[in-house]
Design an enzyme around this catalytic site. Sequence first.
Site, short mmCIF file in Angstrom:
data_model
loop_
_atom_site.label_atom_id
_atom_site.label_comp_id
_atom_site.label_asym_id
_atom_site.label_seq_id
_atom_site.Cartn_x
_atom_site.Cartn_y
_atom_site.Cartn_z
N HIS A 186 32.29 64.65 -27.55
CA HIS A 186 31.70 63.33 -27.80
C HIS A 186 31.95 62.40 -26.60
CE1 HIS A 186 32.43 64.55 -32.14
NE2 HIS A 186 31.15 64.24 -32.15
N ASP B 111 24.09 71.22 -30.48
CA ASP B 111 23.16 71.17 -31.62
C ASP B 111 21.73 71.25 -31.07
OD1 ASP B 111 25.06 70.65 -33.89
OD2 ASP B 111 25.59 69.00 -32.56
N ASN C 284 35.30 61.69 -35.87
CA ASN C 284 36.25 62.76 -35.57
C ASN C 284 36.02 63.21 -34.12
OD1 ASN C 284 37.21 66.04 -36.29
ND2 ASN C 284 38.51 64.29 -36.60
N MET D 271 29.15 61.49 -35.96
CA MET D 271 29.72 61.41 -37.30
C MET D 271 31.24 61.24 -37.21
SD MET D 271 27.35 63.78 -39.72
CE MET D 271 28.07 65.34 -39.32
N GLY E 148 24.18 66.12 -27.73
CA GLY E 148 24.75 67.34 -27.16
C GLY E 148 23.83 68.53 -27.36
#
Length: 276
Positions: free
Chosen positions: A32, A146, A27, A25, A143
């Site tokens: 990431h 989550d 940012n 998403m 990841g």
Amino acid sequence: MQIIHTINELNTWRKQQQIAFVPTMGNLHAGHLALVKAAKEHAEHVVVSIFVNPLQFGQGEDYSSYPRTLQEDADKLIECGVDVLFAPDVKELYPHTNQDYCVEPPALQHELCGRFRPGHFRGVATVVLKLFNIVRPDFACFGKKDYQQLAIIQGMVADLNVPVTIIPVDTGRDIDGLALSSRNGYLSPQERVIAPQLYQMLCWVRDELIAGRRDFASLQTDAMMKLNQQGWQTDYIEIRDAKTLEKANENHHDIVILAASRLSNTRLIDNLEVHI
Ligand code: PAF
């Protein structure tokens, strides 16, 4: 002509260039970029998506304030050697006002974070399947931070025969243990100092388990009370089977401790795997 009888064989035949995919998403932070690194280890070509998915945000959640930093994100991805950034707008992914067909994950979607975010995992599974159908990757990296999301995507891919291999990637942490998350940006400087307490509490539960404690229910309650005494408002701390995410008992040995807790308005999640 080749006659193919199995899905695996058909997939092998279809592959020309391999694509590894990282849905995000935006940012983007070091967590990431670790997903991108894992993607590059699995395929020659890497596609990253940035899409703040309205379907996975509930009423009163941070959909409109979620940080959107496309230019900075694109710069980071160029530096990492990503081949394609897919950044659709909402109309591109949801051309109709209603998304009539959705992926309905199993009962797990109503547990853990699902208890506090109704509809969240339906929104996640739906957008991820749409993105898989658009990008048609061979591999997709998610990841472990989550953890429940990862389990739901793995279940969806297995049950719906989605031809993609899911690559779980370990949680990136700051030096003080705080799991990397875009939502860490919401923390005030004072909150940022105490935020690692969440991870420290997971470590405490892990140490109790390793020391032989097996009264899981009261261990969870103790951990929640300790965290709340430090100023947190805890949604849950739960000890579950690492693979199925069912509630753990003495017969389970591969365990995951999962937590979601709030420091004023910022809701943080984290988890820790442990073998007992
Ligand atoms: O984990 C996320 O960033 C999102 O839930 C995902 C997988 C990109 C779906 O919107």
